[in-house]
Design an enzyme around this catalytic site. Structure first.
Site, PDB file in Angstrom:
ATOM      1  N   HIS A  89      -4.004  -5.292   0.182  1.00 17.59           N
ATOM      2  CA  HIS A  89      -3.682  -5.824   1.512  1.00 17.59           C
ATOM      3  C   HIS A  89      -3.833  -7.347   1.533  1.00 17.59           C
ATOM      4  O   HIS A  89      -4.927  -7.860   1.785  1.00 17.59           O
ATOM      5  CB  HIS A  89      -4.592  -5.198   2.568  1.00 17.59           C
ATOM      6  CG  HIS A  89      -4.241  -3.795   2.898  1.00 17.59           C
ATOM      7  ND1 HIS A  89      -3.494  -3.455   4.005  1.00 17.59           N
ATOM      8  CD2 HIS A  89      -4.497  -2.633   2.247  1.00 17.59           C
ATOM      9  CE1 HIS A  89      -3.326  -2.138   4.030  1.00 17.59           C
ATOM     10  NE2 HIS A  89      -3.922  -1.626   2.965  1.00 17.59           N
ATOM     11  N   GLU A 134      -2.905  -9.400   3.729  1.00 21.29           N
ATOM     12  CA  GLU A 134      -3.130  -9.923   5.082  1.00 21.29           C
ATOM     13  C   GLU A 134      -4.582  -9.838   5.527  1.00 21.29           C
ATOM     14  O   GLU A 134      -4.956 -10.425   6.543  1.00 21.29           O
ATOM     15  CB  GLU A 134      -2.254  -9.146   6.074  1.00 21.29           C
ATOM     16  CG  GLU A 134      -2.841  -7.845   6.598  1.00 21.29           C
ATOM     17  CD  GLU A 134      -3.025  -6.745   5.557  1.00 21.29           C
ATOM     18  OE1 GLU A 134      -3.856  -5.855   5.771  1.00 21.29           O
ATOM     19  OE2 GLU A 134      -2.335  -6.780   4.520  1.00 21.29           O
ATOM     20  N   CYS A 156       0.820  -1.210   0.000  1.00 22.56           N
ATOM     21  CA  CYS A 156       0.000   0.000   0.000  1.00 22.56           C
ATOM     22  C   CYS A 156       0.856   1.264   0.000  1.00 22.56           C
ATOM     23  O   CYS A 156       1.485   1.576  -1.004  1.00 22.56           O
ATOM     24  CB  CYS A 156      -1.000  -0.031   1.157  1.00 22.56           C
ATOM     25  SG  CYS A 156      -2.426   1.046   0.887  1.00 22.56           S
TER      26      CYS A 156
END
Length: 355
Positions: free
Chosen positions: A330, A332, A246
């Site tokens: 993202h 995760e 990001c």
């Protein structure tokens, strides 16, 4: 109490307000169907007023273990329906009480579809959350306020910290631009102990701990405000493997000499399709960013590895010669839920090769 959102184009959206303090911020929308507490506590939302497009919010309560930052950094929350009768075996309290506890005003019983259409049509803009009877002349004073810049220095850690298993296979230096807790946990699961550095740390201090790899985290605001971070990242090229997510992706792009630009209404949600150009596989991803990398400014030694299926913007890149790669989304956040964790495996393999 009756309340309203007023946008800088003059649009007014009425509803019920929880917490009466007037706030001004950049109004954005998130299309995720779950994750309201993670969204609220993600440091990347600093100074923004978040509209959730999914109508029912609060239905599974709150759980302290899933917070992504030490506190909410957003300015306000806007939802269609705020549920005060949650059902979840892990529930630890009402979401409305969580909002009260942290002083985040929330407008609900409001037409979030209309707000979303306004932002999609005109782009993100300033908005003011106030009581319904708040004087118009006072609202205009809020619109004249300049929103803060370089939010990263407000959300980053203030001191160097260590976490994880001291006997872990890898030691990773984390540049904290507003890192989410799930990213740190994912790195730990990948076999890493972590040394976490403030965003303005010097390259020599990071390299002095002799990490096996360097991770550049997510974070809020305009990546062009992070010139200080860009210069330090440049100094670490070729010294250690680097992985960015990001904001870290955007910092890397600038370190390569590329430019970033602001998207009309950003990518925020847990249902964004991204294609890995190397395998042609499409992944459903979680995203939260308002800026993107201008691929026309990337140098020849950078390969674009991922693109958004929706608008073809750059979602991943790698250096053709050095062990440096990044993604805009993202991995995760588990929208797959585990489809995108292969990126942490790639980082792990690069570090193992360099040992």
């Amino acid at each position: 109490m009756k309340g309203k959102l007023v946008l800088e184009d003059g649009s007014v959206f009425e509803g019920t307000i929880l917490g009466g303090a007037p706030v001004v911020g950049e109004v954005v929308f998130n299309t995720g169907m779950t994750g309201y507490q993670e969204i609220l506590t993600d440091p990347s939302y600093a100074d923004q007023i978040i509209t959730l497009t999914y109508p029912l919010v609060g239905n599974y309560g709150t759980l302290n273990a899933i917070t992504q930052g030490p506190k909410p950094y957003c300015r306000g929350f806007i939802v269609g329906e705020l549920c005060d009768s949650p059902s979840n075996w892990q529930n630890e309290g009402l979401f409305s009480e969580y909002l009260r506890l942290h002083g985040i005003p929330c407008l609900y019983d409001v037409d979030t579809r209309a707000i979303t259409r306004a932002i999609r049509s005109h782009g993100v803009m300033k908005g003011v959350l106030v009581r319904a009877d708040f004087p118009d002349e006072e609202i205009q004073k809020y619109f004249k306020q300049e929103l803060p810049t370089d939010q990263v220095m407000r959300v980053t850690t203030k001191w160097q910290g260590i976490r994880g298993d001291k006997n872990a296979e890898f030691h990773v230096a984390v540049m904290d631009y507003g890192v989410k807790e799930n990213i740190l946990k994912s790195l730990e699961v990948a076999g890493c102990r972590l040394t976490i550095f403030p965003a303005d740390s010097k390259a020599e201090d990071v390299l002095a701990v002799n990490p096996d790899g360097i991770f550049l985290s997510n974070g809020p605001g305009d990546p062009q405000d992070l010139g200080y971070a860009v210069e330090e990242v440049k100094k670490m090229f070729g010294k250690k493997p680097i992985f960015g997510i990001c904001m870290g992706h955007q910092v890397l792009a600038q370190a390569f000499g590329a430019k970033t630009f602001k998207l009309k209404f950003g990518h925020r949600g847990s249902n964004h399709p991204v294609q890995d150009l190397r395998t042609k596989r499409v992944y459903i991803t979680s995203q939260n960013h308002g800026f993107a990398v201008d691929d026309t400014t990337l140098p020849d030694y950078i390969e674009v590895t991922h693109r958004s299926v929706n608008d073809n913007t750059v979602e991943g890149m790698r250096h053709k010669e050095l062990d440096i790669f990044s993604v805009q989304y993202h991995p995760e956040a588990s929208p797959g839920p585990t489809d995108n964790l292969y990126l942490f495996d790639e980082f792990e393999n690069i570090m193992r090769k360099g040992k």
